[in-house]
Design a protein around this motif. Sequence first.
Motif, PDB file in Angstrom:
ATOM      1  N   VAL A 124       0.857  -1.188   0.000  1.00 19.24           N
ATOM      2  CA  VAL A 124       0.000   0.000   0.000  1.00 19.24           C
ATOM      3  C   VAL A 124       0.892   1.236   0.000  1.00 19.24           C
ATOM      4  O   VAL A 124       1.904   1.270   0.698  1.00 19.24           O
ATOM      5  N   LEU A 126       0.796   5.391   0.613  1.00 14.97           N
ATOM      6  CA  LEU A 126       0.034   6.517   1.149  1.00 14.97           C
ATOM      7  C   LEU A 126       0.833   7.789   0.875  1.00 14.97           C
ATOM      8  O   LEU A 126       1.825   8.065   1.533  1.00 14.97           O
ATOM      9  N   THR A 140      -1.743   7.738   8.517  1.00 21.94           N
ATOM     10  CA  THR A 140      -0.890   6.550   8.583  1.00 21.94           C
ATOM     11  C   THR A 140      -1.429   5.554   9.602  1.00 21.94           C
ATOM     12  O   THR A 140      -1.509   4.346   9.333  1.00 21.94           O
ATOM     13  N   LYS A 142      -4.492   5.239  10.648  1.00 22.63           N
ATOM     14  CA  LYS A 142      -5.746   4.673  10.136  1.00 22.63           C
ATOM     15  C   LYS A 142      -5.465   3.620   9.069  1.00 22.63           C
ATOM     16  O   LYS A 142      -6.077   2.543   9.059  1.00 22.63           O
ATOM     17  N   LYS A 143      -4.527   3.912   8.179  1.00 23.65           N
ATOM     18  CA  LYS A 143      -4.197   2.971   7.108  1.00 23.65           C
ATOM     19  C   LYS A 143      -3.622   1.681   7.677  1.00 23.65           C
ATOM     20  O   LYS A 143      -3.973   0.578   7.228  1.00 23.65           O
ATOM     21  N   ASP A 146      -6.170  -0.693   8.946  1.00 26.15           N
ATOM     22  CA  ASP A 146      -6.948  -1.364   7.904  1.00 26.15           C
ATOM     23  C   ASP A 146      -6.153  -2.418   7.141  1.00 26.15           C
ATOM     24  O   ASP A 146      -6.719  -3.168   6.345  1.00 26.15           O
ATOM     25  N   LEU A 153       3.603  -0.890   4.187  1.00 24.26           N
ATOM     26  CA  LEU A 153       3.031   0.411   3.840  1.00 24.26           C
ATOM     27  C   LEU A 153       4.170   1.379   3.531  1.00 24.26           C
ATOM     28  O   LEU A 153       5.123   1.493   4.296  1.00 24.26           O
TER      29      LEU A 153
END
Length: 201
Positions: A124, A126, A140, A142-143, A146, A153
């Motif tokens: 992912v 961001l 960050t 929140k991501k 999930d 990430l």
Amino acid sequence: MMKKKKNLTIEKLFSLLSNQKRLEILMAVFDNYHNASEVAEIVGIDISTAYRYLKSMKEAGILSSRYENGTEYFDFSSTDIYKLLELALEFVDRVNGKNSLNSQKLNDLINFEPLSEQEFTPDVVLDMRGEICPVPDLATQKKLQDMKDGQVLLVIVDYPLSGERIPYRAKQLGHEVITKKKDSLGNIYIYIRCKNENMYK
């Protein structure tokens, strides 16, 4: 209007930092920027005292501020102050024989490596360029909530304090900060391996 020249000395810096309440205020700002009312509540002092302390540290160049909807918010003036406080915490923990977050390869959080050929393929991405604290930091977190355990990430920011806070907070939450790099344009690339197993259950 000419900008007032700072006249900060080592003696004045350590004098400002020797006050317990000022240190508590800096610790409050460590994770996020705040206004005087929020600082007063966190530290347990009245608003006028909080504002006076914040103002004195701003005048010394330790803090900076910006206005949002007419309210003044305070943050570190640069990553140098953030790093100074982080190193101080590391030193105190080391002297006291404690294994803190900061003892986990502090240089991984502080020193940038030159951006070279990509070493990790993120699951992912961001991209938070153009955003300032606390937006990249909260996005960050929140991501990561999930994402699946083990996924990588990649967070891209261009706000220096987010480049410090995001790795620090990620490690606090139990994630693995693989590396942090910076390119010639000032973009900061933070690779984080998600460790969500049982974390949010």
